[in-house]
Design a protein around this motif. Structure first.
Motif, short mmCIF file in Angstrom:
data_model
loop_
_atom_site.label_atom_id
_atom_site.label_comp_id
_atom_site.label_asym_id
_atom_site.label_seq_id
_atom_site.Cartn_x
_atom_site.Cartn_y
_atom_site.Cartn_z
N LYS A 107 42.64 37.26 42.73
CA LYS A 107 43.35 37.25 41.45
C LYS A 107 44.85 37.44 41.61
O LYS A 107 45.60 37.29 40.66
CB LYS A 107 42.79 38.36 40.54
N LYS A 109 46.88 35.58 43.06
CA LYS A 109 47.58 34.31 42.93
C LYS A 109 47.05 33.61 41.67
O LYS A 109 45.89 33.21 41.62
CB LYS A 109 47.35 33.44 44.17
N PRO A 110 47.90 33.47 40.65
CA PRO A 110 47.45 32.86 39.40
C PRO A 110 46.82 31.48 39.61
O PRO A 110 47.30 30.68 40.41
CB PRO A 110 48.74 32.75 38.58
N GLY A 111 45.72 31.27 38.93
CA GLY A 111 45.05 29.98 38.97
C GLY A 111 44.13 29.80 40.17
O GLY A 111 43.50 28.76 40.31
N PHE A 112 44.03 30.80 41.02
CA PHE A 112 43.20 30.70 42.21
C PHE A 112 41.84 31.33 41.92
O PHE A 112 41.77 32.44 41.40
CB PHE A 112 43.87 31.41 43.39
N LYS A 113 40.78 30.63 42.25
CA LYS A 113 39.43 31.14 41.98
C LYS A 113 38.72 31.49 43.28
O LYS A 113 38.80 30.76 44.26
CB LYS A 113 38.61 30.09 41.22
#
Length: 141
Positions: A107, A109-113
């Protein structure tokens, strides 16, 4: 507790029918350990496939934390044999923190799943089942 998962996982072990609560507690921990080893294997596969630096670092962090969780589950199996339910609760609770720490890393890094979310959730649920059984055993001791 996760009733369906509890029933399905315990039934998957041939030794569970006819086991007392102590036996079910040990079986539950062994199933949790097997699940952790499965996650560790999957992490190893992912580390070989994807070269993205952020993903690699997250996976390495998860792998290190999971190694600790595996040791804690192994210690819990020994502790349940000696009826040290407080130790079981401490170590399984610590192992459960692996899932949260692992997911939190992704979490950052924004947008990383996280590719481990579903596996980690199941591990956490299996830990919860083991804790529930250990607490029931502690109440009987």
């Amino acid at each position: 507790m996760y009733k369906e998962l509890c029933i399905a996982s315990l039934r998957s072990d041939k030794d569970s029918s006819g086991s007392d609560l102590q036996g079910l507690g040990k079986i539950s921990l062994k199933i949790t350990l097997a699940n952790a080893n499965e996650i560790q294997g999957y992490i190893s596969e992912l580390l070989k496939k994807d070269g993205k630096p952020f993903l690699q670092q997250c996976l390495k962090d998860c792998s290190g934390n999971l190694q600790d969780a595996i040791l804690e589950i192994k210690d819990s199996i020994a502790a349940i044999d000696s009826r040290s339910y407080g130790d079981v609760n401490t170590w399984v609770s610590a192992a459960m923190s692996y899932e949260e720490s692992c997911e939190d890393g992704f979490k950052e890094k924004p947008g990383f799943k996280s590719p481990l979310t579903q596996m980690n959730a199941k591990f956490s649920q299996l830990c919860s089942i083991s804790l529930t059984i250990s607490n029931l055993l502690a109440g009987k001791a």
